[in-house]
Motif scaffolding. Structure first.
Motif, PDB file in Angstrom:
ATOM      1  N   GLY A 133      -8.348  -2.935   2.513  1.00  0.00           N
ATOM      2  CA  GLY A 133      -7.600  -2.413   1.364  1.00  0.00           C
ATOM      3  C   GLY A 133      -7.112  -0.997   1.634  1.00  0.00           C
ATOM      4  O   GLY A 133      -5.970  -0.654   1.323  1.00  0.00           O
ATOM      5  N   SER A 147       1.804   7.472   1.682  1.00  0.00           N
ATOM      6  CA  SER A 147       0.444   7.973   1.523  1.00  0.00           C
ATOM      7  C   SER A 147       0.394   9.486   1.768  1.00  0.00           C
ATOM      8  O   SER A 147      -0.363  10.210   1.102  1.00  0.00           O
ATOM      9  CB  SER A 147      -0.466   7.217   2.494  1.00  0.00           C
ATOM     10  N   GLU A 196     -13.081   1.696  -6.221  1.00  0.00           N
ATOM     11  CA  GLU A 196     -11.785   1.195  -6.712  1.00  0.00           C
ATOM     12  C   GLU A 196     -11.080   0.316  -5.677  1.00  0.00           C
ATOM     13  O   GLU A 196     -10.209  -0.480  -6.022  1.00  0.00           O
ATOM     14  CB  GLU A 196     -10.856   2.363  -7.067  1.00  0.00           C
ATOM     15  N   TYR A 197     -11.428   0.474  -4.407  1.00  0.00           N
ATOM     16  CA  TYR A 197     -10.711  -0.277  -3.365  1.00  0.00           C
ATOM     17  C   TYR A 197     -11.121  -1.747  -3.348  1.00  0.00           C
ATOM     18  O   TYR A 197     -12.260  -2.099  -3.647  1.00  0.00           O
ATOM     19  CB  TYR A 197     -10.946   0.342  -1.980  1.00  0.00           C
ATOM     20  N   TYR A 198     -10.180  -2.581  -2.980  1.00  0.00           N
ATOM     21  CA  TYR A 198     -10.372  -4.034  -2.902  1.00  0.00           C
ATOM     22  C   TYR A 198      -9.276  -4.547  -1.992  1.00  0.00           C
ATOM     23  O   TYR A 198      -8.325  -3.817  -1.686  1.00  0.00           O
ATOM     24  CB  TYR A 198     -10.234  -4.671  -4.301  1.00  0.00           C
ATOM     25  N   PHE A 199      -9.392  -5.781  -1.562  1.00  0.00           N
ATOM     26  CA  PHE A 199      -8.260  -6.335  -0.833  1.00  0.00           C
ATOM     27  C   PHE A 199      -7.442  -7.206  -1.767  1.00  0.00           C
ATOM     28  O   PHE A 199      -7.982  -8.078  -2.442  1.00  0.00           O
ATOM     29  CB  PHE A 199      -8.671  -7.115   0.416  1.00  0.00           C
ATOM     30  N   PRO A 200      -6.115  -6.976  -1.817  1.00  0.00           N
ATOM     31  CA  PRO A 200      -5.273  -7.661  -2.808  1.00  0.00           C
ATOM     32  C   PRO A 200      -5.018  -9.122  -2.459  1.00  0.00           C
ATOM     33  O   PRO A 200      -3.903  -9.493  -2.128  1.00  0.00           O
ATOM     34  CB  PRO A 200      -3.990  -6.828  -2.811  1.00  0.00           C
ATOM     35  N   THR A 252       4.594   3.037   4.822  1.00  0.00           N
ATOM     36  CA  THR A 252       3.483   3.182   3.876  1.00  0.00           C
ATOM     37  C   THR A 252       2.712   4.459   4.176  1.00  0.00           C
ATOM     38  O   THR A 252       2.252   5.145   3.258  1.00  0.00           O
ATOM     39  CB  THR A 252       2.546   1.964   3.958  1.00  0.00           C
ATOM     40  N   ARG A 299     -13.761   6.520  -5.488  1.00  0.00           N
ATOM     41  CA  ARG A 299     -12.553   5.912  -4.930  1.00  0.00           C
ATOM     42  C   ARG A 299     -12.906   4.634  -4.173  1.00  0.00           C
ATOM     43  O   ARG A 299     -12.212   3.630  -4.256  1.00  0.00           O
ATOM     44  CB  ARG A 299     -11.863   6.905  -3.999  1.00  0.00           C
ATOM     45  N   ASN A 325       2.237  -2.834  -3.488  1.00  0.00           N
ATOM     46  CA  ASN A 325       1.378  -1.939  -2.698  1.00  0.00           C
ATOM     47  C   ASN A 325       1.434  -0.477  -3.151  1.00  0.00           C
ATOM     48  O   ASN A 325       0.553   0.310  -2.812  1.00  0.00           O
ATOM     49  CB  ASN A 325       1.726  -2.040  -1.211  1.00  0.00           C
ATOM     50  N   ALA A 367     -15.642  14.550  -3.385  1.00  0.00           N
ATOM     51  CA  ALA A 367     -15.483  16.001  -3.225  1.00  0.00           C
ATOM     52  C   ALA A 367     -16.853  16.659  -3.373  1.00  0.00           C
ATOM     53  O   ALA A 367     -17.611  16.328  -4.281  1.00  0.00           O
ATOM     54  CB  ALA A 367     -14.514  16.541  -4.269  1.00  0.00           C
ATOM     55  N   MET A 408      -7.086   7.722 -16.007  1.00  0.00           N
ATOM     56  CA  MET A 408      -7.201   7.071 -14.693  1.00  0.00           C
ATOM     57  C   MET A 408      -6.895   5.574 -14.826  1.00  0.00           C
ATOM     58  O   MET A 408      -7.221   4.960 -15.828  1.00  0.00           O
ATOM     59  CB  MET A 408      -8.626   7.235 -14.149  1.00  0.00           C
ATOM     60  N   PRO A 409      -6.272   5.001 -13.790  1.00  0.00           N
ATOM     61  CA  PRO A 409      -5.986   3.564 -13.857  1.00  0.00           C
ATOM     62  C   PRO A 409      -7.305   2.789 -13.972  1.00  0.00           C
ATOM     63  O   PRO A 409      -8.347   3.251 -13.521  1.00  0.00           O
ATOM     64  CB  PRO A 409      -5.308   3.282 -12.511  1.00  0.00           C
ATOM     65  N   GLY A 422      -3.262   0.301   1.879  1.00  0.00           N
ATOM     66  CA  GLY A 422      -2.735   1.378   1.045  1.00  0.00           C
ATOM     67  C   GLY A 422      -2.315   2.615   1.819  1.00  0.00           C
ATOM     68  O   GLY A 422      -1.555   3.430   1.306  1.00  0.00           O
ATOM     69  N   THR A 423      -2.814   2.782   3.040  1.00  0.00           N
ATOM     70  CA  THR A 423      -2.504   4.009   3.781  1.00  0.00           C
ATOM     71  C   THR A 423      -1.475   3.813   4.889  1.00  0.00           C
ATOM     72  O   THR A 423      -0.704   4.733   5.168  1.00  0.00           O
ATOM     73  CB  THR A 423      -3.771   4.631   4.411  1.00  0.00           C
ATOM     74  N   THR A 447      -4.983   3.703  -6.389  1.00  0.00           N
ATOM     75  CA  THR A 447      -6.315   3.601  -5.792  1.00  0.00           C
ATOM     76  C   THR A 447      -6.562   4.779  -4.857  1.00  0.00           C
ATOM     77  O   THR A 447      -7.642   5.369  -4.856  1.00  0.00           O
ATOM     78  CB  THR A 447      -6.464   2.271  -5.027  1.00  0.00           C
ATOM     79  N   GLY A 463     -12.221  16.645   0.483  1.00  0.00           N
ATOM     80  CA  GLY A 463     -12.977  17.695  -0.202  1.00  0.00           C
ATOM     81  C   GLY A 463     -14.460  17.705   0.128  1.00  0.00           C
ATOM     82  O   GLY A 463     -15.242  18.376  -0.548  1.00  0.00           O
ATOM     83  N   GLU A 479      -1.174   7.489 -11.696  1.00  0.00           N
ATOM     84  CA  GLU A 479      -0.864   6.297 -12.483  1.00  0.00           C
ATOM     85  C   GLU A 479       0.613   5.977 -12.363  1.00  0.00           C
ATOM     86  O   GLU A 479       1.455   6.858 -12.543  1.00  0.00           O
ATOM     87  CB  GLU A 479      -1.215   6.531 -13.962  1.00  0.00           C
ATOM     88  N   MET A 529     -16.822  23.426  -2.608  1.00  0.00           N
ATOM     89  CA  MET A 529     -15.629  22.993  -1.870  1.00  0.00           C
ATOM     90  C   MET A 529     -15.402  23.924  -0.678  1.00  0.00           C
ATOM     91  O   MET A 529     -15.636  25.115  -0.760  1.00  0.00           O
ATOM     92  CB  MET A 529     -14.397  23.051  -2.781  1.00  0.00           C
ATOM     93  N   MET A 532      -1.804   0.414  -4.705  1.00  0.00           N
ATOM     94  CA  MET A 532      -2.916   0.714  -3.788  1.00  0.00           C
ATOM     95  C   MET A 532      -2.762   2.120  -3.212  1.00  0.00           C
ATOM     96  O   MET A 532      -3.733   2.869  -3.104  1.00  0.00           O
ATOM     97  CB  MET A 532      -2.921  -0.336  -2.665  1.00  0.00           C
ATOM     98  N   THR A 533      -1.541   2.470  -2.845  1.00  0.00           N
ATOM     99  CA  THR A 533      -1.319   3.777  -2.226  1.00  0.00           C
ATOM    100  C   THR A 533      -1.533   4.919  -3.223  1.00  0.00           C
ATOM    101  O   THR A 533      -2.287   5.854  -2.949  1.00  0.00           O
ATOM    102  CB  THR A 533       0.111   3.848  -1.647  1.00  0.00           C
TER     103      THR A 533
END
Lengths: 430, 430
Positions: A303, B128, A32-36, B124, A29, B150, A137, A1-2, A307-308, B157, A160, B162, B1, B153-154
């Motif tokens: 963030g 995603s 892991e999110y942040y604003f760049p 984006t 997750r 970005n 999940a 994982m990153p 990303g979305t 994150t 999930g 990776e 699930m 992030m997409t």
């Protein structure tokens, strides 16, 4: 994982220190999110106002106005700089402030601190952002049944998680006991999802029920549980009875208990009759949350926006801002409300007439765009829907054993005829 | 699930039977996605044209036109029915068809079958959606370095994938050997991500390079690997040299090999100077894919749209459609292109002058909005950026050891001065 980005680590430390319950509620997750802030976006912001600006990721003409297609420009009455460039991942600052101020006007007891609303590409996007930040999940999302079917796509398919329902009603009232039991028995992370006025039933809690809901959640938090309360305020403001709690439940949850984090999802879609513009907002609050913690939540939400979808429509945001600042805004909103109110009174009065009771029961309703009819045993809602379509040229929605009727989309004049046709279709089937 | 929805199971069977490589490439989440044809959306569609329609989830006035705020209505020159209601999760059918036709005009060798493009809330969002359908945590996405920040992030994150890079250039050419090696050595699912014209470098493969890239991927597929090729065509059409491959690489990958699935992400954002409207498209193709398999991919993409943003802006979609159908469309596009072309020629001619070579090297470029300068050893790009801001009132973007300059946003007149300032800032530092 990153590896976790250093900016995410920094943001998480703020929460661990200032808001441990919020940190505990975040998904892997979500952590892991942040604003760049150190990336292209902020370097672009640094360069605002320079003599020669070669940092901008759009195309400007030699007049420094955005390049644009003339037919689009002619069709939007906004300065090109408001319609064509990107809006930024957080959304337009002035719109965020205007929306926050309007929230406080509409919800007078919302006197606590909140994060500055982050603009989303419609309300579903706000819900999806909540999923990204908080849902692991296998997590259970507790919500009253019936509910809008798209929550399954957003939370279950997307993340999930599992939707766990309790019955919305206990007799003619909101089922506070059911809510309490659901949260109490939850062994994992406690997540409550509330959508009032409700789609599909058109129910909103009465004043005493709203108080009881908040007390129930507060009690469970006080016993040592962290609780996420997700509040989908899509239909906010369409409240047609005096005994209904007139504010968003966010007013009660946003300052309830140190272990309760409230997330408000709202926007202009239904409230301001602008379904096709796709402007929503996501806002956080929780008792004792510092401004730093609220900022981190806003940053993480932005963030996810980045990303979305990168950002929500700038044109739509500026159109909404322009409308909100106009003297017509309240008048137009009121006119829509009044129309809906008249229809609500008419249709509920008809459906409560004795002749309907043999075949159906109007579920308690007092708000929103819709109402639900529970059909008597032996009647199949999908069959009735098909019959209404084919033999009566009438459209309704079938959901399990309910028919959902949108009085939002039926003029006052044919409402009686609509009800008669539903009754006849049921009688045909018996 | 949660259990797999029966509609997802049905969709997956189509792929397992008709397109086993596509099925193999889908992520676990991607296999769960489906389009909810049996839900509220399709029941609403069933009711189109009924005499009394109580199925619609928006509010109509007693005149059956959408309720609306007068200030928004006055500011958009579209019929209210085009601006205010929802657009539907797939997007407007006529726009999807128009965009597909324009794709084929712009890419004459795209003679194979593709899915009908699904409208996304900007490019984006399309990326995603690819992440949702195809990326499993830990999957490697291979792409040339440098790349737009970005994507991390997409894909990382958002989906736990990776990014694995290979150098974009081998000398002055695209690094086909690096691409081939990266995919060959990949032990897991093979995913290639290509963005041409490239952000940040402004490079696009020459004709022979494009052919070599496709051959490399075809060879690896022929050795028994399923390969997903994601093509980010954001800057499509801005090609300034005759030896550049003038079409999207989708033209080469969409009919390359039975084991290669190509996904094209494009839209009006950069191509049509409409950054703030948020309209993108996602389109699938692969050699031998049946219409049924292509439809399933479109359905799954629309399912992700539904679950993440519900739908893209209707107003924006209709504005784009209106512009695309106008006689001004090609003329306006061409005018923007010509302006950018002149700037490209001017800035590259200047930066290739001998005096710049001591301090920087212009990376090979021939397309897009941007170019990159690689600074000589000992020069810190971030320091130069700060100096340019503070001492020269000049904005550029620093990315590792590169400066990215957007000639898209700098008029022709100050281009020479911009280059001189960059040079002076570098000289100051030596």
């Amino acid at each position: 994982m990153p590896h976790t980005h250093p900016l995410a680590t920094k943001a998480n430390r703020v929460l661990e220190t200032n808001a441990p319950s919020v940190y505990a509620l975040l998904s892997g997750r979500g952590r892991e999110y942040y604003f760049p802030v150190t990336g292209i976006l902020s370097q672009g912001a640094d360069a605002d106002g320079t003599e020669i600006n070669g940092s901008i990721g759009i195309a400007l003409g030699d007049d420094l106005e955005p390049m644009r297609l003339s037919d689009i420009a002619k069709s939007i009455d906004l300065p090109p700089r408001q319609a064509f460039p990107y809006a930024g991942a957080y959304g337009i600052k002035t719109l965020r402030e205007e929306w926050q101020a309007s929230m406080k006007r509409k919800n007078p007891s919302m006197t606590f601190e909140t994060s500055l609303p982050v603009v989303t590409a419609g309300l579903t996007h706000g819900l999806s952002i909540v999923g990204a930040l908080f849902l692991e999940a296998g997590d259970h999302v507790h919500l009253p049944y019936p509910f809008w079917d798209n929550y399954a796509m957003t939370f279950e398919t997307g993340y999930g998680a599992e939707l766990e329902t309790f019955p919305l009603y206990e007799g003619e009232k909101f089922n506070v006991a059911g809510l309490k039991q659901a949260l109490k028995q939850e062994k994992g992370k406690k997540i409550l999802f509330l959508n009032f006025p409700n789609n599909p039933t058109g129910y909103a809690p009465r004043k005493n029920e709203a108080k009881e809901i908040a007390e129930a959640v507060c009690d469970i938090a006080a016993q040592g549980s962290d609780i996420l309360v997700i509040i989908d305020d899509a239909y906010f403001g369409f409240v047609f009875e005096d005994d209904v709690y007139p504010e968003s439940l966010f007013s009660l949850f946003g300052n309830l208990h140190e272990r309760v984090l409230a997330v408000k999802i709202d926007g202009c879609t239904k409230e301001d009759y602008a379904w096709g513009l796709r402007v929503g907002f996501i806002t956080f609050a929780g008792k004792g949350l510092t401004q730093a913690a609220l900022d981190v939540l806003g940053d993480k939400a932005a963030g996810v926006v980045r990303g979305t979808v990168s950002n929500a429509s700038n044109a739509s945001q500026h159109l909404l801002l322009k409308a909100m600042r106009s003297p017509n805004y309240q008048k137009d909103k009121r006119a829509g409300f009044d129309t809906m109110h008249v229809r609500y009174q008419k249709i509920t009065a008809i459906l409560r007439q004795p002749k309907f009771q043999t075949h159906m029961k109007l579920l308690p309703c007092n708000a929103g765009y819709f109402l639900c009819l529970e059909l008597r045993e032996g009647l199949d809602a999908e069959k009735i829907r098909q019959k209404l379509l084919k033999e009566y040229s009438t459209g309704v929605i079938a959901l399990d054993r309910f028919l959902r009727i949108a009085f939002s989309s039926v003029p006052e004049a044919p409402i009686e005829e609509l009800c008669e046709r539903v009754l006849k279709a049921c009688e045909d089937e018996m």
